[in-house]
Design a protein around this motif. Structure first.
Motif, PDB file in Angstrom:
ATOM      1  N   GLU A 151      84.763  22.515 -25.475  1.00  0.00           N
ATOM      2  CA  GLU A 151      85.491  23.047 -26.626  1.00  0.00           C
ATOM      3  C   GLU A 151      86.451  24.149 -26.208  1.00  0.00           C
ATOM      4  O   GLU A 151      87.579  24.237 -26.725  1.00  0.00           O
ATOM      5  CB  GLU A 151      84.499  23.566 -27.666  1.00  0.00           C
ATOM      6  N   VAL A 152      86.026  24.970 -25.265  1.00  0.00           N
ATOM      7  CA  VAL A 152      86.911  26.022 -24.756  1.00  0.00           C
ATOM      8  C   VAL A 152      88.136  25.402 -24.097  1.00  0.00           C
ATOM      9  O   VAL A 152      89.282  25.819 -24.335  1.00  0.00           O
ATOM     10  CB  VAL A 152      86.157  26.935 -23.762  1.00  0.00           C
ATOM     11  N   ALA A 153      87.916  24.393 -23.267  1.00  0.00           N
ATOM     12  CA  ALA A 153      89.028  23.742 -22.567  1.00  0.00           C
ATOM     13  C   ALA A 153      89.980  23.075 -23.553  1.00  0.00           C
ATOM     14  O   ALA A 153      91.211  23.144 -23.394  1.00  0.00           O
ATOM     15  CB  ALA A 153      88.481  22.712 -21.580  1.00  0.00           C
ATOM     16  N   ALA A 154      89.429  22.447 -24.581  1.00  0.00           N
ATOM     17  CA  ALA A 154      90.267  21.784 -25.579  1.00  0.00           C
ATOM     18  C   ALA A 154      91.122  22.795 -26.330  1.00  0.00           C
ATOM     19  O   ALA A 154      92.313  22.555 -26.589  1.00  0.00           O
ATOM     20  CB  ALA A 154      89.396  20.994 -26.553  1.00  0.00           C
ATOM     21  N   SER A 168      94.010  29.448 -31.079  1.00  0.00           N
ATOM     22  CA  SER A 168      94.342  28.307 -31.936  1.00  0.00           C
ATOM     23  C   SER A 168      93.198  27.952 -32.879  1.00  0.00           C
ATOM     24  O   SER A 168      93.407  27.270 -33.890  1.00  0.00           O
ATOM     25  CB  SER A 168      94.703  27.086 -31.075  1.00  0.00           C
ATOM     26  N   LEU A 169      91.993  28.398 -32.564  1.00  0.00           N
ATOM     27  CA  LEU A 169      90.826  28.142 -33.411  1.00  0.00           C
ATOM     28  C   LEU A 169      90.672  29.184 -34.514  1.00  0.00           C
ATOM     29  O   LEU A 169      89.830  29.026 -35.406  1.00  0.00           O
ATOM     30  CB  LEU A 169      89.557  28.115 -32.556  1.00  0.00           C
ATOM     31  N   GLN A 170      91.468  30.228 -34.455  1.00  0.00           N
ATOM     32  CA  GLN A 170      91.313  31.364 -35.360  1.00  0.00           C
ATOM     33  C   GLN A 170      92.240  31.248 -36.564  1.00  0.00           C
ATOM     34  O   GLN A 170      93.238  31.971 -36.680  1.00  0.00           O
ATOM     35  CB  GLN A 170      91.550  32.681 -34.602  1.00  0.00           C
ATOM     36  N   TRP A 171      91.900  30.374 -37.496  1.00  0.00           N
ATOM     37  CA  TRP A 171      92.689  30.236 -38.717  1.00  0.00           C
ATOM     38  C   TRP A 171      92.707  31.517 -39.540  1.00  0.00           C
ATOM     39  O   TRP A 171      93.607  31.730 -40.376  1.00  0.00           O
ATOM     40  CB  TRP A 171      92.147  29.089 -39.577  1.00  0.00           C
ATOM     41  N   TRP A 441      81.716  32.947 -26.704  1.00  0.00           N
ATOM     42  CA  TRP A 441      82.373  32.989 -27.998  1.00  0.00           C
ATOM     43  C   TRP A 441      81.718  31.956 -28.898  1.00  0.00           C
ATOM     44  O   TRP A 441      81.210  30.932 -28.409  1.00  0.00           O
ATOM     45  CB  TRP A 441      83.870  32.668 -27.871  1.00  0.00           C
ATOM     46  N   GLY A 442      81.709  32.210 -30.202  1.00  0.00           N
ATOM     47  CA  GLY A 442      81.081  31.253 -31.089  1.00  0.00           C
ATOM     48  C   GLY A 442      81.402  31.531 -32.540  1.00  0.00           C
ATOM     49  O   GLY A 442      82.038  32.534 -32.890  1.00  0.00           O
TER      50      GLY A 442
END
Length: 525
Positions: A151-154, A168-171, A441-442
């Motif tokens: 998931e980190v790599a993606a 990019s995961l932080q909406w 991170w999570g």
């Protein structure tokens, strides 16, 4: 949707992809070893050496002892008359916060509080705890879901130019315009946010660059312990405080995620016991430490155990309200802005009555009907405290978030079920990304996650206006918030039933308060 009433307050599990409410068990199981305590200025040590948590297990030397707060007139310390009365009633003074007249006492006398309340000069007195049972008092939802290496790599592959790898995961950042704010300012390193919580892992690569060691402490016993690392959670303890710290000030350093205010400092003020309780004496210590160590903003994503609501017509509970109120007011007068989570039961805190099924959470809970205007969630409902509701990825009140006209001051992203509020790609989860101990991170969710967004925006305002008083910072926080109208009808799970009723106008209502926090305005106005 009717919110469930878990026995442990604000403790709800979110299954991946579907979220709502059951119980959370991520709370501390051990505390940092006590060492020589560094007192807050104006305190008096009443016990030689380290003060240990006397209720961590039934096998302690004096398993019947409880902790108490005795509230007297603020001044130069407890008078000889009051000291003598405390001793005669079977009490031992642990420490005294003279500036606010709060004395922390241990006693095995079950009638200690009743006896001391009769003493001339004592305003109120009460026990802060009942029995050493597991407690769950933070305002997060569910077991943290750590990101896998895949998931980190993606996420890294989807990061835009200038973004940290996981941004990019932080909406939640664009939801409050924090991404745009960072183009103007990251915040000032002269501003510190104190995380009053379960401890902060300052060795995390996203936290270490911005960690304020001098403003960090362990306050678990009610007396400050500045032993190196005492503010950290152990491997067995809750990652809650570390997650909160990263949301606030994870460095924009090419590693991991980005905090809302990645240029400010963050301090760990650990207040949860080995069993996970946030007791009054520890919370008082936390506020007093913040007030006397240059902390500009505190984040409070918890409630003060063991009572969900503290009723002022009960003498014990009144004493707890008095003590925490004095400490939070003192911090505010010293320039600290105190920010707190509203809670996750989908309660209307402005209702005439609420059924509390979970108190005392360290004793034998039972259903009790309370008037929330007289029985207060502390510090959330205390005067002067900024009370924060949570929103999801669609900008709607989170399914679990408490609400109430005149109670909620402001709203910010706290996450929600991905099924209820799905974020736009490339974000994949409706929960909130944060730092976890051990360099991980999570995701977590809850009003616990909304409150640090607001604390960080307050820190950005303080960075922009370094000489602003706490009152001015709060005024700007509310004035700059983006007015958000009531969601009507509010049927978050789309089952055809109204899940909560919002009252008020676009510019101030029970779901969103003055509106959504605005990080861009914080650095430009």
């Amino acid at each position: 949707m009717t919110a469930p009433h878990p026995r442990y307050r604000r403790a709800i599990t979110i299954p991946l992809g579907m979220a709502t409410a059951t119980a959370l068990a991520f709370l501390p199981t051990s505390t940092a070893a006590a060492s020589s305590a560094a007192d807050v200025p104006g305190t008096v040590a009443g016990v030689t050496g380290a003060v240990n948590d006397i209720l961590t297990s039934a096998g302690t030397a004096d398993a019947t002892a409880l902790s108490y707060v005795v509230n007297v007139r603020p001044g130069h310390g407890p008078s000889a008359h009051i000291k003598k009365a405390i001793t005669q009633a079977g009490g031992t003074i642990v420490t005294s916060y003279n500036q606010i007249g709060v004395i922390v006492v241990h006693s095995s006398n079950p009638d200690f509080a009743k006896t001391v309340r009769k003493v001339k000069g004592v305003d109120s007195a009460g026990n802060t705890r009942n029995a050493p049972l597991p407690a769950q008092s933070t305002t997060d939802l569910g077991t943290p879901k750590a990101l896998s290496a895949t998931e980190v790599a993606a996420a890294e592959s989807k990061a835009a130019a200038g973004q940290d790898p996981l941004e990019s995961l932080q909406w939640d950042l664009p939801a409050i315009k924090a991404d745009k704010a960072h183009e103007k300012s990251l915040g000032s390193s002269k501003v510190t946010v104190g995380v009053i919580d379960t401890g902060v892992d300052d060795t995390h690569p996203d936290i270490a660059p911005n960690f304020d060691r001098a403003a960090s402490v362990n306050c678990v016993t009610g007396k400050p312990d500045t032993t190196a690392g005492a503010w950290r959670p152990s491997a067995e303890e809750s990652p809650h405080g570390t997650h909160v710290a990263g949301e606030i000030a994870a460095a924009k350093n090419g590693v991991g995620m980005t905090g809302v205010a990645p240029g400010v400092k963050v301090a760990g003020i650990k207040v949860s016991t080995t069993a996970g309780y946030f007791y009054t004496e520890a919370v008082v210590c936390g506020f007093m430490w913040a007030a006397t160590h240059g902390v500009d903003v505190t984040n409070n994503s918890y409630y003060t155990d063991p009572w969900y609501f503290n009723c002022t017509d009960d003498p014990d509970q009144k004493a707890l309200v008095d003590a925490v109120s004095r400490a939070s007011r003192y911090a505010e007068k010293k320039g600290t802005v105190n920010v707190a989570a509203a809670g996750n039961e989908n309660y209307d805190l402005a209702a005439d009555e609420i059924t509390d099924p979970s108190s005392p959470n360290d004793g034998t809970p039972s259903d009790r009907v309370v008037d929330p205007s007289k029985c207060l969630d502390i510090p959330t409902q205390l005067p002067g405290v900024v009370t924060v509701a949570a929103t999801g990825a669609k900008g709607l009140k989170s399914s679990f978030s408490n609400y109430g006209l005149g109670i909620i001051d402001i709203a910010a992203p706290g996450g929600d079920s991905t099924a209820y509020q799905t974020p736009a790609p490339p974000a994949t989860s409706g929960l909130i990304l944060g730092t976890l101990p051990g360099g991980k991170w999570g995701y977590m969710a809850g009003t616990s996650m909304a409150s640090p967004h607001v604390a960080a925006v307050a820190a950005l305002i303080k960075s922009t206006h370094p000489y602003a008083s706490s009152a001015l910072v709060k005024a700007l926080l509310y004035a700059e918030a983006d007015g958000t109208p009531c969601t009507k009808p509010y049927d978050i799970d789309r089952d055809g039933k109204v899940d909560a009723v919002c009252e008020g106008s676009k510019n101030r209502n029970g779901f969103y308060g003055w509106g959504m926090a605005d990080a861009l305005d914080a650095v430009t106005k």
